[in-house]
Design a protein around this motif. Structure first.
Motif, PDB file in Angstrom:
ATOM      1  N   ASP A  89       0.971  -1.200  -0.054  1.00 25.94           N
ATOM      2  CA  ASP A  89       0.015  -0.037  -0.036  1.00 25.94           C
ATOM      3  C   ASP A  89       0.852   1.222   0.160  1.00 25.94           C
ATOM      4  N   PRO A  90       1.693   1.615  -1.047  1.00 23.87           N
ATOM      5  CA  PRO A  90       2.739   2.565  -1.039  1.00 23.87           C
ATOM      6  C   PRO A  90       2.017   3.875  -0.982  1.00 23.87           C
ATOM      7  N   ASP A  91       0.700   4.155  -1.011  1.00 23.59           N
ATOM      8  CA  ASP A  91       0.034   5.459  -0.898  1.00 23.59           C
ATOM      9  C   ASP A  91      -0.333   5.844   0.208  1.00 23.59           C
ATOM     10  N   TYR A  92      -0.149   4.853   1.405  1.00 15.96           N
ATOM     11  CA  TYR A  92      -0.851   5.238   2.589  1.00 15.96           C
ATOM     12  C   TYR A  92      -0.295   6.334   3.455  1.00 15.96           C
ATOM     13  N   ARG A  93       1.211   6.353   3.338  1.00 14.21           N
ATOM     14  CA  ARG A  93       1.629   7.227   4.183  1.00 14.21           C
ATOM     15  C   ARG A  93       1.675   8.688   3.821  1.00 14.21           C
ATOM     16  N   ILE A  94       1.906   9.155   2.495  1.00 11.42           N
ATOM     17  CA  ILE A  94       1.937  10.491   2.188  1.00 11.42           C
ATOM     18  C   ILE A  94       0.763  10.820   1.250  1.00 11.42           C
ATOM     19  N   LYS A  95       0.763  10.119   0.010  1.00  8.82           N
ATOM     20  CA  LYS A  95       0.134  10.503  -1.221  1.00  8.82           C
ATOM     21  C   LYS A  95      -1.503  10.524  -0.791  1.00  8.82           C
ATOM     22  N   ARG A  96      -1.729   9.411  -0.215  1.00 14.01           N
ATOM     23  CA  ARG A  96      -3.443   9.259  -0.052  1.00 14.01           C
ATOM     24  C   ARG A  96      -4.011  10.374   0.856  1.00 14.01           C
ATOM     25  N   PRO A  97      -3.115  10.678   2.042  1.00 10.08           N
ATOM     26  CA  PRO A  97      -3.746  11.747   2.947  1.00 10.08           C
ATOM     27  C   PRO A  97      -3.667  13.321   2.436  1.00 10.08           C
ATOM     28  N   THR A  98      -2.587  13.306   1.788  1.00 10.43           N
ATOM     29  CA  THR A  98      -2.360  14.560   1.029  1.00 10.43           C
ATOM     30  C   THR A  98      -3.348  14.696  -0.002  1.00 10.43           C
ATOM     31  N   ASP A  99      -3.582  13.974  -0.773  1.00  6.27           N
ATOM     32  CA  ASP A  99      -4.720  14.133  -1.803  1.00  6.27           C
ATOM     33  C   ASP A  99      -6.058  14.093  -1.223  1.00  6.27           C
ATOM     34  N   ASN A 100      -6.313  13.573   0.028  1.00  4.86           N
ATOM     35  CA  ASN A 100      -7.828  13.632   0.706  1.00  4.86           C
ATOM     36  C   ASN A 100      -7.829  14.850   1.366  1.00  4.86           C
ATOM     37  N   ALA A 101      -6.770  15.369   1.740  1.00  2.00           N
ATOM     38  CA  ALA A 101      -7.003  16.506   2.492  1.00  2.00           C
ATOM     39  C   ALA A 101      -7.173  17.715   1.354  1.00  2.00           C
ATOM     40  N   ALA A 102      -6.673  17.618   0.302  1.00  3.62           N
ATOM     41  CA  ALA A 102      -6.775  18.571  -0.854  1.00  3.62           C
ATOM     42  C   ALA A 102      -8.239  18.669  -1.172  1.00  3.62           C
ATOM     43  N   ALA A 103      -8.790  17.431  -1.302  1.00 10.84           N
ATOM     44  CA  ALA A 103     -10.300  17.342  -1.773  1.00 10.84           C
ATOM     45  C   ALA A 103     -11.298  17.903  -0.482  1.00 10.84           C
ATOM     46  N   VAL A 104     -10.973  17.537   0.631  1.00 14.35           N
ATOM     47  CA  VAL A 104     -11.780  18.041   1.655  1.00 14.35           C
ATOM     48  C   VAL A 104     -11.526  19.488   1.708  1.00 14.35           C
ATOM     49  N   ALA A 105     -10.445  20.166   1.752  1.00 16.41           N
ATOM     50  CA  ALA A 105     -10.219  21.593   1.721  1.00 16.41           C
ATOM     51  C   ALA A 105     -10.914  22.131   0.597  1.00 16.41           C
ATOM     52  N   ARG A 106     -10.890  21.607  -0.590  1.00 14.91           N
ATOM     53  CA  ARG A 106     -11.638  22.361  -1.739  1.00 14.91           C
ATOM     54  C   ARG A 106     -13.078  22.324  -1.269  1.00 14.91           C
ATOM     55  N   PHE A 107     -13.722  21.157  -0.755  1.00 13.38           N
ATOM     56  CA  PHE A 107     -14.990  20.848  -0.789  1.00 13.38           C
ATOM     57  C   PHE A 107     -15.559  21.845   0.422  1.00 13.38           C
ATOM     58  N   TRP A 108     -14.877  22.070   1.569  1.00 11.31           N
ATOM     59  CA  TRP A 108     -15.335  22.575   2.779  1.00 11.31           C
ATOM     60  C   TRP A 108     -14.891  23.927   2.766  1.00 11.31           C
ATOM     61  N   ALA A 109     -14.013  24.531   1.856  1.00 12.01           N
ATOM     62  CA  ALA A 109     -13.539  25.912   1.956  1.00 12.01           C
ATOM     63  C   ALA A 109     -14.351  27.020   2.593  1.00 12.01           C
ATOM     64  N   PRO A 110     -15.640  27.128   2.047  1.00  8.40           N
ATOM     65  CA  PRO A 110     -16.407  28.137   2.693  1.00  8.40           C
ATOM     66  C   PRO A 110     -16.506  28.051   4.159  1.00  8.40           C
ATOM     67  N   HIS A 111     -16.622  26.932   4.565  1.00  4.44           N
ATOM     68  CA  HIS A 111     -16.971  26.932   6.218  1.00  4.44           C
ATOM     69  C   HIS A 111     -15.648  26.342   7.169  1.00  4.44           C
ATOM     70  N   LYS A 112     -14.409  26.224   6.381  1.00  2.11           N
ATOM     71  CA  LYS A 112     -13.230  25.498   7.335  1.00  2.11           C
ATOM     72  C   LYS A 112     -12.877  26.421   8.484  1.00  2.11           C
TER      73      LYS A 112
END
Ligand SMILES: [Zn+2]
Length: 261
Positions: A89-112
């Protein structure tokens, strides 16, 4: 090493109750304990000759093994979440959490700026560090498997996130219940776990990889039943991501989430 030496639960060929709905779950398939799932980017660990049997619930379709049900956290760390884990699971340490954070930050930007976020089962603090850098009021990691993040934070959270974690837990209702207890009202859980494709039966054992710690595979119906047990609805956003909630915050503009059940 033999199954008994590993402390695996002995195999029974009779039905056992589904961990989610108590329906009858018969044996469904078997793979080697060292098999990684087909999404593991081509890496294959050598097989070790220890069969892991999976069961499938006739009522809700939940697919699971009970082989690891007697394991402690230490046994999971020794045999699965060890030095060899990153290879499957080579993505678990950095890539997946970084990508997920970018998606969450985009979606919830008005409320963060006013949001408390809890990341459940994230393993490290990469996701929350990134959310804090994006300007979220608070972002905290909780993971019982990781000593520095094993203390459950106080209070309720507007958003609980849980990425690629539910497939790893041997007791899904306990985990979903623990998440539900952290959610503010109104609030929501944004989570990911792959649900089986429509042609699952013709794909063999697909996402099922004991080496990845994939021991619980949920149909959308199984997820709905599990969240219902805690008064939540869950809405699939696609085959991998879902939103669970009792009441959605009005300001998120999601009040009419499609497909909620
Ligand atoms: Zn079931």
């Amino acid at each position: 090493m033999l199954a008994a030496q590993l402390g695996l639960r002995p195999i029974s060929n009779t039905s056992v109750p589904c961990k989610i709905c108590d329906g009858p779950a018969d044996l469904y398939g078997v793979v080697d304990m060292n098999r990684s799932c087909q999404t593991a980017q081509g890496f294959r660990a050598p097989l070790i000759g220890v069969p892991i049997y999976y069961r499938r619930c006739a009522d809700c379709g939940f697919l699971f093994t009970d082989a690891f049900d007697d394991w402690s956290i230490e046994q999971f760390k020794t045999h699965i979440y060890n030095d060899g884990y990153e290879a499957v699971d080579p993505d678990y340490r950095i890539k997946r959490p970084t990508d997920n954070a970018a998606a969450v930050a985009r979606f919830w930007a008005p409320h963060k700026a006013g949001m408390r976020v809890l990341d459940f089962g994230g393993g490290n603090d990469v996701f929350c560090t990134s959310l804090r850098a994006h300007g979220f009021a608070e972002a905290v990691t909780y993971d019982p498997m990781v000593p520095e993040h094993a203390t459950r934070p106080d209070g309720k959270f507007d958003l609980v996130t849980c990425f690629e974690t539910l497939e790893h837990v041997p007791d899904p209702l306990a985990t979903i219940g623990a998440m539900a207890a952290c959610v503010a009202e109104p609030g929501a859980v944004f989570y990911s776990t792959l649900t089986p494709p429509d042609d699952f039966d013709s794909q063999g054992m697909w996402y099922i990889g004991p080496r990845n710690g994939h021991i619980s595979i949920y149909t959308k119906h199984a997820l709905a039943l599990a969240w219902h047990a805690f008064g939540f609805k869950t809405a699939p956003l696609n085959a991998g991501t879902h939103l669970a909630f009792r009441t959605l915050p009005e300001q998120w503009g999601l009040a009419e989430a499609p497909g909620a059940a």
